[in-house]
Design a protein around this motif. Sequence first.
Motif, PDB file in Angstrom:
ATOM      1  N   LEU A   1      -5.093   5.934   7.000  1.00 58.95           N
ATOM      2  CA  LEU A   1      -6.164   6.317   6.075  1.00 58.95           C
ATOM      3  C   LEU A   1      -5.718   7.452   5.168  1.00 58.95           C
ATOM      4  O   LEU A   1      -6.010   7.460   3.972  1.00 58.95           O
ATOM      5  CB  LEU A   1      -7.421   6.734   6.852  1.00 58.95           C
ATOM      6  CG  LEU A   1      -8.316   5.618   7.378  1.00 58.95           C
ATOM      7  CD1 LEU A   1      -9.483   6.202   8.152  1.00 58.95           C
ATOM      8  CD2 LEU A   1      -8.827   4.746   6.242  1.00 58.95           C
ATOM      9  N   LEU A   2      -4.994   8.417   5.726  1.00 56.84           N
ATOM     10  CA  LEU A   2      -4.526   9.538   4.922  1.00 56.84           C
ATOM     11  C   LEU A   2      -3.551   9.061   3.849  1.00 56.84           C
ATOM     12  O   LEU A   2      -3.624   9.503   2.690  1.00 56.84           O
ATOM     13  CB  LEU A   2      -3.862  10.586   5.807  1.00 56.84           C
ATOM     14  CG  LEU A   2      -3.218  11.784   5.085  1.00 56.84           C
ATOM     15  CD1 LEU A   2      -4.232  12.498   4.201  1.00 56.84           C
ATOM     16  CD2 LEU A   2      -2.610  12.751   6.094  1.00 56.84           C
ATOM     17  N   SER A   3      -2.646   8.164   4.205  1.00 50.07           N
ATOM     18  CA  SER A   3      -1.681   7.671   3.217  1.00 50.07           C
ATOM     19  C   SER A   3      -2.390   6.911   2.101  1.00 50.07           C
ATOM     20  O   SER A   3      -2.033   7.036   0.922  1.00 50.07           O
ATOM     21  CB  SER A   3      -0.629   6.785   3.890  1.00 50.07           C
ATOM     22  OG  SER A   3      -1.179   5.571   4.357  1.00 50.07           O
ATOM     23  N   LEU A   4      -3.421   6.128   2.455  1.00 50.16           N
ATOM     24  CA  LEU A   4      -4.180   5.410   1.429  1.00 50.16           C
ATOM     25  C   LEU A   4      -4.990   6.373   0.577  1.00 50.16           C
ATOM     26  O   LEU A   4      -5.144   6.166  -0.634  1.00 50.16           O
ATOM     27  CB  LEU A   4      -5.094   4.374   2.085  1.00 50.16           C
ATOM     28  CG  LEU A   4      -4.414   3.092   2.565  1.00 50.16           C
ATOM     29  CD1 LEU A   4      -5.381   2.237   3.363  1.00 50.16           C
ATOM     30  CD2 LEU A   4      -3.862   2.297   1.383  1.00 50.16           C
ATOM     31  N   GLN A   5      -5.522   7.419   1.189  1.00 51.50           N
ATOM     32  CA  GLN A   5      -6.271   8.406   0.417  1.00 51.50           C
ATOM     33  C   GLN A   5      -5.356   9.131  -0.559  1.00 51.50           C
ATOM     34  O   GLN A   5      -5.760   9.478  -1.674  1.00 51.50           O
ATOM     35  CB  GLN A   5      -6.961   9.406   1.343  1.00 51.50           C
ATOM     36  CG  GLN A   5      -7.875  10.396   0.619  1.00 51.50           C
ATOM     37  CD  GLN A   5      -9.003   9.738  -0.141  1.00 51.50           C
ATOM     38  OE1 GLN A   5      -9.579   8.756   0.326  1.00 51.50           O
ATOM     39  NE2 GLN A   5      -9.316  10.258  -1.309  1.00 51.50           N
ATOM     40  N   LEU A   6      -4.105   9.363  -0.171  1.00 48.94           N
ATOM     41  CA  LEU A   6      -3.136   9.941  -1.099  1.00 48.94           C
ATOM     42  C   LEU A   6      -2.914   9.006  -2.290  1.00 48.94           C
ATOM     43  O   LEU A   6      -2.791   9.461  -3.441  1.00 48.94           O
ATOM     44  CB  LEU A   6      -1.813  10.219  -0.396  1.00 48.94           C
ATOM     45  CG  LEU A   6      -1.740  11.482   0.451  1.00 48.94           C
ATOM     46  CD1 LEU A   6      -0.455  11.497   1.272  1.00 48.94           C
ATOM     47  CD2 LEU A   6      -1.823  12.736  -0.420  1.00 48.94           C
ATOM     48  N   ALA A   7      -2.856   7.707  -2.007  1.00 50.85           N
ATOM     49  CA  ALA A   7      -2.730   6.737  -3.099  1.00 50.85           C
ATOM     50  C   ALA A   7      -3.931   6.820  -4.026  1.00 50.85           C
ATOM     51  O   ALA A   7      -3.791   6.750  -5.254  1.00 50.85           O
ATOM     52  CB  ALA A   7      -2.585   5.326  -2.529  1.00 50.85           C
ATOM     53  N   VAL A   8      -5.124   6.972  -3.451  1.00 54.25           N
ATOM     54  CA  VAL A   8      -6.341   7.102  -4.257  1.00 54.25           C
ATOM     55  C   VAL A   8      -6.289   8.374  -5.101  1.00 54.25           C
ATOM     56  O   VAL A   8      -6.645   8.372  -6.284  1.00 54.25           O
ATOM     57  CB  VAL A   8      -7.591   7.098  -3.359  1.00 54.25           C
ATOM     58  CG1 VAL A   8      -8.842   7.440  -4.170  1.00 54.25           C
ATOM     59  CG2 VAL A   8      -7.754   5.743  -2.688  1.00 54.25           C
ATOM     60  N   GLU A   9      -5.834   9.473  -4.489  1.00 52.49           N
ATOM     61  CA  GLU A   9      -5.721  10.737  -5.239  1.00 52.49           C
ATOM     62  C   GLU A   9      -4.804  10.553  -6.446  1.00 52.49           C
ATOM     63  O   GLU A   9      -5.098  11.040  -7.543  1.00 52.49           O
ATOM     64  CB  GLU A   9      -5.158  11.835  -4.329  1.00 52.49           C
ATOM     65  CG  GLU A   9      -6.106  12.303  -3.238  1.00 52.49           C
ATOM     66  CD  GLU A   9      -7.234  13.169  -3.769  1.00 52.49           C
ATOM     67  OE1 GLU A   9      -7.059  13.811  -4.823  1.00 52.49           O
ATOM     68  OE2 GLU A   9      -8.300  13.189  -3.134  1.00 52.49           O
ATOM     69  N   ALA A  10      -3.688   9.855  -6.250  1.00 54.54           N
ATOM     70  CA  ALA A  10      -2.761   9.622  -7.351  1.00 54.54           C
ATOM     71  C   ALA A  10      -3.417   8.789  -8.446  1.00 54.54           C
ATOM     72  O   ALA A  10      -3.298   9.101  -9.638  1.00 54.54           O
ATOM     73  CB  ALA A  10      -1.492   8.930  -6.831  1.00 54.54           C
ATOM     74  N   MET A  11      -4.118   7.731  -8.037  1.00 58.67           N
ATOM     75  CA  MET A  11      -4.738   6.853  -9.024  1.00 58.67           C
ATOM     76  C   MET A  11      -5.878   7.549  -9.756  1.00 58.67           C
ATOM     77  O   MET A  11      -6.087   7.318 -10.956  1.00 58.67           O
ATOM     78  CB  MET A  11      -5.195   5.565  -8.343  1.00 58.67           C
ATOM     79  CG  MET A  11      -4.022   4.712  -7.864  1.00 58.67           C
ATOM     80  SD  MET A  11      -4.485   3.111  -7.177  1.00 58.67           S
ATOM     81  CE  MET A  11      -5.271   3.598  -5.630  1.00 58.67           C
TER      82      MET A  11
END
Length: 234
Positions: A79-89
Amino acid sequence: MSLSAPIYVLKRKAKQLSRASNIPLHDALDRIAVQEGFTRWSLLAAHAASVTTAAKLFARLTAGDLLLIGARPGQGKTLLSLQLAVEAMQAGRRSAYFTLEYGEREVASRFNALGVTSEAYRDLFTLDCSDAISADHIILRLMDAAAGTLVVVDYLQILDQDRAKPPLAAQVQALRTFARERGLLLVFVSQIDRSFDPDVKPCPDVGDVRLPNPLDLSLFSKTCFLHGDTVCFT
């Protein structure tokens, strides 16, 4: 998925429920979690940790960084890795997610757990679930990636499964060189050895990373380890 109240307020409600209903606190926490749309408290806590931690982590990442995220199963590292992806996007950057662990439906489900629909970032997000995932495969797919692209490899040890591919150390070194040359942000999700004991220390560290084969962990410029509500970032 937004919580109805800050996590400390939900914990207080669980303690009150535990006393009022004469049930164990862990049962009360799970009941509160169900009210918030999660099947158990650990998933709710992982969700809350991923959102707040990701914003702090993303702000500290710079071009060429290799970030290692490690935790035992169920502690929120994916979940944290996906949230980092969301932060980038959300910052207008592209993200790429390479995984042999999950399929498209499972990744979409985890996006939904974060209150995000994958369609919202369709033009900024690339998902690769190919059986051919390796350093060479990732580099080939990212040849046209713009500087600042955030790339997640879920997970580190999966690069080491196919003996026909180069050793893990060589693959990580190749990805490190590529990331620095192209200004990418690489995030590696990592397994933690079963010997990790939270009664001995609250959070895993680099000594707990499961490594079937040798790997110099100093190749990673930053690390983040999770366990329960504890986050250790260096």
